[in-house]
Scaffold this active site. Structure first.
Site, PDB file in Angstrom:
ATOM      1  N   ASP A  31      -0.620   3.386  -9.135  1.00  0.00           N
ATOM      2  CA  ASP A  31       0.269   2.430 -10.100  1.00  0.00           C
ATOM      3  C   ASP A  31       1.496   2.359  -9.709  1.00  0.00           C
ATOM      4  O   ASP A  31       1.709   2.505  -8.406  1.00  0.00           O
ATOM      5  CB  ASP A  31       0.313   3.390 -11.375  1.00  0.00           C
ATOM      6  N   PRO A  32       2.136   1.408 -10.235  1.00  0.00           N
ATOM      7  CA  PRO A  32       3.386   0.871  -9.576  1.00  0.00           C
ATOM      8  C   PRO A  32       4.472   1.582  -9.456  1.00  0.00           C
ATOM      9  O   PRO A  32       4.457   2.700 -10.101  1.00  0.00           O
ATOM     10  CB  PRO A  32       3.680  -0.352 -10.831  1.00  0.00           C
TER      11      PRO A  32
END
Length: 225
Positions: free
Chosen positions: A65-66
């Site tokens: 995920d970011p």
């Protein structure tokens, strides 16, 4: 149907964008952006698709995920905006790049140059709450990005999938169910927890280029500095 992508991804993912889970995901994301601090900025969420058209993809580097710190994430896995200090995983990736190909470690950790050459930098979850890793897990992004991986693996032209760490490696089944003889490069994740267990010395960049040359494709210019 609303135009989500300015390139061939629109047609490739048209059916996916109409599915119930995707509409639910969009509502969830809209609510999160209006009530929480979310990364990356909304206009950058689909950057991996804007920067690397479906037909141009040669390599996929899968992230999770970011980044969840301010001003880091901009929609490309592992990449940060210009002027932002390198997070640890990216620092290790750039160290391996130097060891593998002799590329100087750049000041900016922005990987757009890779994406523009056909290296799709795809996270499996595309948004995150500030300071809360995995906070948008199991909201629908995984189903969407699994469909993306499936569409890429369905291509007749072989691709190189780079799977670092166990979560990325679990996507192998999506790739291997297709007849196309894709190349899968696996190694431990470049995070400080696992980089010394086999990421360092794995030489992914030179391996990718050797494979592309074998396929009579233009190799990637990896150097960023």
């Amino acid at each position: 149907m609303k135009q989500v992508f300015p390139n061939d991804w629109q047609e490739i993912l048209a059916d996916e964008l109409e599915k119930t889970y995707y509409h639910t995901l969009r509502q969830f994301i809209a609510n999160e952006y209006s009530t929480q601090t979310i990364y990356p900025p909304m206009q950058d969420v689909m950057n991996a698709f804007y920067t690397t058209a479906y037909q141009d993809v040669k390599v996929i580097i899968l992230g999770q995920d970011p980044y969840h710190g301010p001003n880091q994430a901009h929609g490309l896995s592992f990449s940060v905006k210009p002027g932002i200090p390198h997070p640890p995983s990216l620092r290790n990736m750039l160290q391996e790049l130097q060891d593998d190909l002799g590329c100087p470690i750049p000041q900016d950790g922005t990987l757009t140059k890779w994406a523009e050459q056909g290296v799709m930098l795809l996270n499996t979850v595309l948004t995150v709450r500030a300071g809360q890793a995995n906070s948008h897990k199991d909201q629908g992004w995984e189903q969407f990005t699994d469909a993306v991986i499936d569409k890429l693996a369905a291509r007749e032209e072989p691709l190189i999938f780079v799977l670092w760490g166990k979560p990325a490696q679990r996507k192998k089944q999506l790739i291997c169910k297709h007849a196309t003889p894709h190349v899968i490069l696996e190694a431990p994740h470049p995070s400080p927890l696992s980089a010394y267990r086999g990421f360092f010395g794995s030489k992914p960049y030179s391996k990718i280029n050797q494979q592309l040359v074998e396929w009579d494709k233009r190799p990637i210019d990896w150097c960023l500095a």
